[in-house]
Design a protein around this motif. Structure first.
Motif, short mmCIF file in Angstrom:
data_model
loop_
_atom_site.label_atom_id
_atom_site.label_comp_id
_atom_site.label_asym_id
_atom_site.label_seq_id
_atom_site.Cartn_x
_atom_site.Cartn_y
_atom_site.Cartn_z
N ASP A 155 2.14 -2.20 -2.17
CA ASP A 155 3.26 -1.37 -2.60
C ASP A 155 2.98 0.11 -2.37
O ASP A 155 3.92 0.92 -2.33
CB ASP A 155 3.59 -1.62 -4.08
CG ASP A 155 2.37 -1.47 -4.99
OD1 ASP A 155 1.23 -1.62 -4.50
OD2 ASP A 155 2.55 -1.22 -6.20
N ARG A 156 1.72 0.49 -2.20
CA ARG A 156 1.39 1.88 -1.87
C ARG A 156 1.48 2.11 -0.36
O ARG A 156 1.77 3.22 0.09
CB ARG A 156 0.00 2.23 -2.39
CG ARG A 156 -0.10 2.23 -3.92
CD ARG A 156 -1.39 2.85 -4.38
NE ARG A 156 -2.55 2.06 -4.01
CZ ARG A 156 -3.04 1.06 -4.72
NH1 ARG A 156 -2.45 0.72 -5.86
NH2 ARG A 156 -4.11 0.40 -4.32
N VAL A 157 1.22 1.06 0.40
CA VAL A 157 1.35 1.15 1.85
C VAL A 157 2.82 1.17 2.26
O VAL A 157 3.24 1.91 3.15
CB VAL A 157 0.63 -0.03 2.54
CG1 VAL A 157 0.98 -0.12 4.02
CG2 VAL A 157 -0.86 0.08 2.36
N ASN A 158 3.60 0.35 1.58
CA ASN A 158 5.00 0.11 1.96
C ASN A 158 5.90 0.14 0.72
O ASN A 158 6.44 -0.88 0.32
CB ASN A 158 5.06 -1.25 2.67
CG ASN A 158 6.45 -1.70 3.06
OD1 ASN A 158 6.71 -2.89 3.13
ND2 ASN A 158 7.36 -0.78 3.31
N PRO A 159 6.07 1.33 0.09
CA PRO A 159 6.93 1.42 -1.11
C PRO A 159 8.35 0.98 -0.79
O PRO A 159 8.82 1.11 0.35
CB PRO A 159 6.88 2.91 -1.47
CG PRO A 159 5.65 3.43 -0.80
CD PRO A 159 5.50 2.63 0.46
N ILE A 160 9.03 0.46 -1.78
CA ILE A 160 10.41 0.04 -1.59
C ILE A 160 11.25 1.22 -1.10
O ILE A 160 11.21 2.31 -1.66
CB ILE A 160 11.00 -0.51 -2.91
CG1 ILE A 160 10.30 -1.81 -3.29
CG2 ILE A 160 12.51 -0.74 -2.79
CD1 ILE A 160 10.76 -2.39 -4.62
N GLY A 161 11.98 0.98 -0.02
CA GLY A 161 12.83 2.01 0.55
C GLY A 161 12.17 2.85 1.63
O GLY A 161 12.85 3.62 2.31
N SER A 162 10.86 2.70 1.80
CA SER A 162 10.16 3.50 2.81
C SER A 162 10.38 2.93 4.20
O SER A 162 10.47 1.71 4.38
CB SER A 162 8.66 3.55 2.51
OG SER A 162 8.08 2.25 2.57
N ARG A 163 10.45 3.79 5.18
CA ARG A 163 10.63 3.37 6.57
C ARG A 163 9.31 3.34 7.33
O ARG A 163 9.18 2.62 8.31
CB ARG A 163 11.61 4.29 7.27
CG ARG A 163 13.03 4.22 6.69
CD ARG A 163 14.00 5.03 7.54
NE ARG A 163 15.36 4.92 7.04
CZ ARG A 163 16.42 5.48 7.63
NH1 ARG A 163 16.24 6.19 8.74
NH2 ARG A 163 17.63 5.34 7.13
N MET A 164 8.37 4.14 6.87
CA MET A 164 7.08 4.22 7.53
C MET A 164 5.98 3.76 6.57
O MET A 164 6.01 4.10 5.39
CB MET A 164 6.79 5.66 7.98
CG MET A 164 7.78 6.19 9.02
SD MET A 164 7.66 5.34 10.60
CE MET A 164 6.04 5.86 11.13
N TRP A 165 5.03 3.00 7.09
CA TRP A 165 3.90 2.58 6.28
C TRP A 165 2.91 3.73 6.13
O TRP A 165 2.80 4.58 7.02
CB TRP A 165 3.21 1.37 6.90
CG TRP A 165 4.00 0.11 6.79
CD1 TRP A 165 5.28 -0.03 6.36
CD2 TRP A 165 3.55 -1.20 7.12
NE1 TRP A 165 5.67 -1.35 6.40
CE2 TRP A 165 4.62 -2.09 6.87
CE3 TRP A 165 2.35 -1.72 7.62
CZ2 TRP A 165 4.51 -3.46 7.09
CZ3 TRP A 165 2.24 -3.09 7.83
CH2 TRP A 165 3.32 -3.95 7.57
N ARG A 166 2.18 3.71 5.02
CA ARG A 166 1.22 4.76 4.73
C ARG A 166 -0.20 4.18 4.72
O ARG A 166 -0.40 3.06 4.25
CB ARG A 166 1.54 5.39 3.38
CG ARG A 166 2.97 5.88 3.29
CD ARG A 166 3.40 6.23 1.89
NE ARG A 166 4.83 6.55 1.83
CZ ARG A 166 5.46 6.88 0.72
NH1 ARG A 166 4.81 6.94 -0.43
NH2 ARG A 166 6.76 7.16 0.76
#
Length: 238
Positions: A155-166
């Motif tokens: 969920d920190r890599v790919n938070p809901i609503g995010s378009r880019m992974w972190r």
């Protein structure tokens, strides 16, 4: 071939480089035979990192719409979802749930490793929500074990609503298989299936360290969607 290409050539190296994923309890996954990997669900990324780190091919059930979009974009989507082990199911109509269940049971009886999210949807806030009993019904009908899997950090890599992974650290913890053979022949008993599902969710809570909420995530999302946006003035107050 598509599965191997997606896992080891296209996405795998980048995912390993940026998120440094680790996995514990891999020896709890059988080398062969049908089994259910029942995972918590924090982000879309869950369905990418779990197949990446588990050597056996994992099959997930996906919406048929992912495979039927026309044009070149639709073709690429179909190739991609097929490549990462997704199987299309029709979720429309009154018999959709039964059709999805039948597909899952067939795959398990064929000896496939099936990935399932008992919560039925992504957690809206990082907590662990009440599991739906479909996972128990599948386990009983196919006579296979259920293996709890905890995804941590997706969920920190790919938070809901995010378009880019972190780039964030990801951990996967796999628990010991749960043998439900003591309930053989009891598929359809809602009390038994509820008890089985609660046992699975308890193991997921222990593995993930999440706070458990005895509500369905879908209900929580629906309730949140009905709340008025405080940024928008209420016309009734004027």
């Amino acid at each position: 071939m598509l599965y191997w290409w997606s896992k080891f050539v296209l996405l795998g190296p980048l995912m390993r480089l940026f998120c440094r994923p680790t996995i514990e309890g891999l020896d709890n996954v059988p080398d062969r035979g049908g089994a259910i990997l029942a995972s918590n669900h924090l982000a879309v990324a869950d369905s990418f990192f779990l197949p990446l780190l588990v050597p056996r091919r994992i099959t997930f059930l996906a919406k048929r719409e992912y495979f039927t979009q026309p044009g070149i974009v639709g073709f690429l989507k179909k190739q991609f979802f097929t490549g990462v082990g997704q199987v299309p199911v029709d979720r429309s109509g009154g018999s959709a749930a039964r059709a999805a269940m039948d597909t899952a049971t067939r795959l398990l009886r064929e000896g496939k490793l099936l990935g399932i999210y008992p919560e039925g949807t992504r957690s809206p806030d990082g907590k662990l929500y009440k599991g739906k009993t479909g996972v128990a019904r599948m386990a009983l009908e196919a006579a296979v074990p259920v293996i709890p899997v905890a995804m941590v950090g997706t969920d920190r890599v790919n938070p809901i609503g995010s378009r880019m992974w972190r780039p964030r650290k990801i951990r996967i913890r796999i628990g010991e298989p749960i043998d439900f053979s003591r309930y053989e022949g009891m598929a359809g008993d809602r009390f038994i299936e509820r008890s089985m599902t609660d046992e699975i969710m308890y193991d997921l809570m222990e593995l993930s360290g999440q706070t458990y909420v005895d509500l369905y995530a879908t209900s929580v999302k629906e309730k949140a969607a009905k709340k008025p946006d405080p940024r928008i003035p209420d016309s009734r107050a004027s």
